[in-house]
Design a protein around this motif. Structure first.
Motif, PDB file in Angstrom:
ATOM      1  N   LEU A  36       0.827  -1.212   0.000  1.00  0.00           N
ATOM      2  CA  LEU A  36       0.000   0.000   0.000  1.00  0.00           C
ATOM      3  C   LEU A  36       0.859   1.259   0.000  1.00  0.00           C
ATOM      4  O   LEU A  36       0.523   2.253  -0.657  1.00  0.00           O
ATOM      5  CB  LEU A  36      -0.915  -0.011   1.221  1.00  0.00           C
ATOM      6  N   ALA A  37       1.990   1.235   0.727  1.00  0.00           N
ATOM      7  CA  ALA A  37       2.883   2.399   0.754  1.00  0.00           C
ATOM      8  C   ALA A  37       3.481   2.654  -0.625  1.00  0.00           C
ATOM      9  O   ALA A  37       3.565   3.799  -1.079  1.00  0.00           O
ATOM     10  CB  ALA A  37       3.982   2.195   1.792  1.00  0.00           C
ATOM     11  N   VAL A  38       3.894   1.599  -1.299  1.00  0.00           N
ATOM     12  CA  VAL A  38       4.452   1.741  -2.654  1.00  0.00           C
ATOM     13  C   VAL A  38       3.394   2.296  -3.603  1.00  0.00           C
ATOM     14  O   VAL A  38       3.683   3.165  -4.439  1.00  0.00           O
ATOM     15  CB  VAL A  38       4.987   0.381  -3.155  1.00  0.00           C
ATOM     16  N   ALA A  39       2.151   1.803  -3.474  1.00  0.00           N
ATOM     17  CA  ALA A  39       1.079   2.286  -4.349  1.00  0.00           C
ATOM     18  C   ALA A  39       0.833   3.781  -4.129  1.00  0.00           C
ATOM     19  O   ALA A  39       0.665   4.549  -5.085  1.00  0.00           O
ATOM     20  CB  ALA A  39      -0.202   1.489  -4.097  1.00  0.00           C
ATOM     21  N   ALA A  40       0.834   4.221  -2.851  1.00  0.00           N
ATOM     22  CA  ALA A  40       0.636   5.642  -2.564  1.00  0.00           C
ATOM     23  C   ALA A  40       1.800   6.474  -3.087  1.00  0.00           C
ATOM     24  O   ALA A  40       1.615   7.558  -3.649  1.00  0.00           O
ATOM     25  CB  ALA A  40       0.464   5.844  -1.055  1.00  0.00           C
ATOM     26  N   ARG A  41       3.035   5.961  -2.900  1.00  0.00           N
ATOM     27  CA  ARG A  41       4.207   6.693  -3.383  1.00  0.00           C
ATOM     28  C   ARG A  41       4.192   6.790  -4.905  1.00  0.00           C
ATOM     29  O   ARG A  41       4.517   7.836  -5.481  1.00  0.00           O
ATOM     30  CB  ARG A  41       5.476   5.994  -2.897  1.00  0.00           C
ATOM     31  N   THR A  42       3.807   5.716  -5.572  1.00  0.00           N
ATOM     32  CA  THR A  42       3.746   5.718  -7.033  1.00  0.00           C
ATOM     33  C   THR A  42       2.705   6.712  -7.531  1.00  0.00           C
ATOM     34  O   THR A  42       2.875   7.338  -8.587  1.00  0.00           O
ATOM     35  CB  THR A  42       3.413   4.302  -7.545  1.00  0.00           C
ATOM     36  N   ALA A  43       1.623   6.869  -6.746  1.00  0.00           N
ATOM     37  CA  ALA A  43       0.564   7.811  -7.122  1.00  0.00           C
ATOM     38  C   ALA A  43       0.925   9.255  -6.773  1.00  0.00           C
ATOM     39  O   ALA A  43       0.113  10.164  -6.964  1.00  0.00           O
ATOM     40  CB  ALA A  43      -0.740   7.422  -6.439  1.00  0.00           C
ATOM     41  N   GLY A  44       2.133   9.480  -6.242  1.00  0.00           N
ATOM     42  CA  GLY A  44       2.570  10.832  -5.916  1.00  0.00           C
ATOM     43  C   GLY A  44       2.094  11.318  -4.564  1.00  0.00           C
ATOM     44  O   GLY A  44       2.165  12.511  -4.271  1.00  0.00           O
ATOM     45  N   ARG A  45       1.603  10.422  -3.696  1.00  0.00           N
ATOM     46  CA  ARG A  45       1.101  10.804  -2.370  1.00  0.00           C
ATOM     47  C   ARG A  45       2.143  10.428  -1.335  1.00  0.00           C
ATOM     48  O   ARG A  45       2.022   9.424  -0.627  1.00  0.00           O
ATOM     49  CB  ARG A  45      -0.240  10.135  -2.102  1.00  0.00           C
ATOM     50  N   ALA A  46       3.211  11.236  -1.266  1.00  0.00           N
ATOM     51  CA  ALA A  46       4.356  10.907  -0.409  1.00  0.00           C
ATOM     52  C   ALA A  46       3.967  10.899   1.064  1.00  0.00           C
ATOM     53  O   ALA A  46       4.418  10.043   1.831  1.00  0.00           O
ATOM     54  CB  ALA A  46       5.494  11.901  -0.650  1.00  0.00           C
ATOM     55  N   GLU A  47       3.145  11.855   1.499  1.00  0.00           N
ATOM     56  CA  GLU A  47       2.761  11.918   2.903  1.00  0.00           C
ATOM     57  C   GLU A  47       1.912  10.712   3.284  1.00  0.00           C
ATOM     58  O   GLU A  47       2.073  10.131   4.363  1.00  0.00           O
ATOM     59  CB  GLU A  47       1.990  13.217   3.181  1.00  0.00           C
ATOM     60  N   ASP A  48       0.990  10.314   2.389  1.00  0.00           N
ATOM     61  CA  ASP A  48       0.192   9.113   2.653  1.00  0.00           C
ATOM     62  C   ASP A  48       1.097   7.886   2.736  1.00  0.00           C
ATOM     63  O   ASP A  48       0.910   7.024   3.607  1.00  0.00           O
ATOM     64  CB  ASP A  48      -0.848   8.909   1.535  1.00  0.00           C
ATOM     65  N   ALA A  49       2.062   7.812   1.833  1.00  0.00           N
ATOM     66  CA  ALA A  49       2.993   6.675   1.854  1.00  0.00           C
ATOM     67  C   ALA A  49       3.763   6.637   3.167  1.00  0.00           C
ATOM     68  O   ALA A  49       3.987   5.566   3.742  1.00  0.00           O
ATOM     69  CB  ALA A  49       3.954   6.771   0.673  1.00  0.00           C
ATOM     70  N   ARG A  50       4.164   7.816   3.671  1.00  0.00           N
ATOM     71  CA  ARG A  50       4.900   7.873   4.937  1.00  0.00           C
ATOM     72  C   ARG A  50       4.025   7.381   6.086  1.00  0.00           C
ATOM     73  O   ARG A  50       4.470   6.604   6.939  1.00  0.00           O
ATOM     74  CB  ARG A  50       5.365   9.308   5.213  1.00  0.00           C
ATOM     75  N   ARG A  51       2.763   7.816   6.102  1.00  0.00           N
ATOM     76  CA  ARG A  51       1.857   7.384   7.174  1.00  0.00           C
ATOM     77  C   ARG A  51       1.612   5.879   7.114  1.00  0.00           C
ATOM     78  O   ARG A  51       1.597   5.197   8.139  1.00  0.00           O
ATOM     79  CB  ARG A  51       0.530   8.122   7.060  1.00  0.00           C
ATOM     80  N   ILE A  52       1.414   5.378   5.908  1.00  0.00           N
ATOM     81  CA  ILE A  52       1.141   3.940   5.770  1.00  0.00           C
ATOM     82  C   ILE A  52       2.366   3.141   6.209  1.00  0.00           C
ATOM     83  O   ILE A  52       2.260   2.158   6.940  1.00  0.00           O
ATOM     84  CB  ILE A  52       0.740   3.609   4.324  1.00  0.00           C
ATOM     85  N   HIS A  53       3.545   3.581   5.755  1.00  0.00           N
ATOM     86  CA  HIS A  53       4.774   2.857   6.109  1.00  0.00           C
ATOM     87  C   HIS A  53       5.028   2.881   7.610  1.00  0.00           C
ATOM     88  O   HIS A  53       5.638   1.965   8.161  1.00  0.00           O
ATOM     89  CB  HIS A  53       5.966   3.460   5.365  1.00  0.00           C
ATOM     90  N   GLY A  54       4.561   3.933   8.284  1.00  0.00           N
ATOM     91  CA  GLY A  54       4.764   4.058   9.724  1.00  0.00           C
ATOM     92  C   GLY A  54       3.775   3.267  10.558  1.00  0.00           C
ATOM     93  O   GLY A  54       3.878   3.258  11.784  1.00  0.00           O
ATOM     94  N   ALA A  55       2.797   2.624   9.916  1.00  0.00           N
ATOM     95  CA  ALA A  55       1.813   1.838  10.671  1.00  0.00           C
ATOM     96  C   ALA A  55       2.496   0.678  11.388  1.00  0.00           C
ATOM     97  O   ALA A  55       3.313  -0.031  10.798  1.00  0.00           O
ATOM     98  CB  ALA A  55       0.724   1.321   9.727  1.00  0.00           C
ATOM     99  N   ARG A  56       2.168   0.473  12.644  1.00  0.00           N
ATOM    100  CA  ARG A  56       2.811  -0.557  13.456  1.00  0.00           C
ATOM    101  C   ARG A  56       2.033  -1.864  13.353  1.00  0.00           C
ATOM    102  O   ARG A  56       0.811  -1.879  13.461  1.00  0.00           O
ATOM    103  CB  ARG A  56       2.884  -0.110  14.911  1.00  0.00           C
ATOM    104  N   ARG A  57       2.758  -2.941  13.156  1.00  0.00           N
ATOM    105  CA  ARG A  57       2.114  -4.258  13.033  1.00  0.00           C
ATOM    106  C   ARG A  57       1.438  -4.627  14.343  1.00  0.00           C
ATOM    107  O   ARG A  57       2.055  -4.599  15.395  1.00  0.00           O
ATOM    108  CB  ARG A  57       3.148  -5.316  12.669  1.00  0.00           C
TER     109      ARG A  57
END
Length: 305
Positions: A36-57
């Motif tokens: 999901l983070a890669v998909a957001a980053r590819t779509a140009g949504r860097a902040e969304d990608a950062r938030r998704i990547h920061g989600a804790r398992r």
């Protein structure tokens, strides 16, 4: 304007993505998070990608509690309302209300714990007795602690919740509770201070464990990426080696064909020389035969005689 998305739409999107991510079983959480983070980053949504990547398992118990909230919204809402009523009854020192609501609490916590186990099993995860104990503790914390209730209501728990040591703190149970109802709140005993210190230490220990778990997840992702890179390099090396082997085999066949063609050329040249000699002999014989036939041809004078 149609076709365009505003900041509000993007924010709603990432919130929905995170809500869905936290109902992903822990075993697949990291892979789904990175996808999901890669998909957001590819779509140009860097902040969304950062938030998704920061989600804790989430732990298995936290995931199961999230699943219960998302799968049973009406029952979860009633459970949150029960917690508000129970905390209010404790705060107002209402013994009858506390007894009635406490009976509901015990039955509802037990029922929701069983329902959580069934939901997890439907999702392919069997919860152990230890995990179910953590689920029960989480539900009890939701009833006892408004901050815990808010955390669970958000649907993104990453660890099980722990109920406070007293329900609520400062209101004892049993005969001491009746005394508190008659005489008002008492000064908390020394054991409450020790319990508070233990809770703080437990909180710090869990935060450290969570941070270590996040680092472990990151290292696992990096290791998985490196493993995939090694496999790609191996595949590339295998294809290149096969191409070399194929080329060497083609070269061997070409050399064999060259040797065969050279032999055929030599034999053809020998045949050419042989047939050339035979043709020359045949031409000489043909000329001799023609001269002999001409010599034996009768002359006109021989015909008159």
């Amino acid at each position: 304007m149609a076709g365009k998305r505003g900041r509000g739409d993007a924010a709603e999107d990432v919130e929905a993505v995170l809500d869905g991510l936290y109902t992903t079983p822990p075993s697949g959480f990291v892979a789904r998070r990175e996808e999901l983070a890669v998909a957001a980053r590819t779509a140009g949504r860097a902040e969304d990608a950062r938030r998704i990547h920061g989600a804790r398992r989430p732990t298995l118990a936290a995931w199961a509690a999230n699943l219960l909230l998302r799968s049973q919204p009406e029952e979860s809402h009633r459970f949150l309302e029960l917690g508000q009523a129970l905390r209010r009854a404790h705060r107002d020192l209402d013994p009858a209300g506390v007894r009635e609501l406490s009976a509901q609490r015990r039955m509802l916590v037990a029922a929701l714990t069983r329902q959580t186990a069934d939901l997890a099993l439907d999702a392919g995860q069997r919860l152990s007795a230890a995990v179910l104990t953590e689920v029960t503790a989480t539900l009890q914390a939701v009833l006892a602690d408004p901050a815990a209730a808010d955390r669970w209501a958000g649907g993104r728990l990453d660890s099980a919740l722990v109920p406070p040591s007293g329900f609520p703190p400062g209101l004892p149970s049993g005969p001491a509770r009746e005394s508190a109802v008659r005489s008002g709140p008492a000064h908390p005993p020394r054991t409450d201070e020790l319990a508070r210190v233990r809770r703080e230490r437990l909180t710090r220990a869990r935060e450290a464990a969570d941070a270590a778990a996040r680092r472990l997840d990151d290292r696992r992702v990096e290791h998985t990426d490196a493993e995939a890179a090694v496999q790609r390099a191996r595949d590339h090396h295998g294809r290149a080696r096969q191409e070399v082997e194929d080329t060497e085999e083609a070269l061997r066949r070409a050399r064999e064909a060259l040797r065969t063609a050279a032999g055929e050329e030599q034999r053809a040249q020998e045949r050419y020389r042989t047939t050339a000699d035979a043709l020359a002999r045949a031409e000489r014989e043909a000329r001799r035969a023609a001269r002999e036939a001409e010599r034996l041809e009768p002359s006109p004078e021989d015909d008159r005689e």
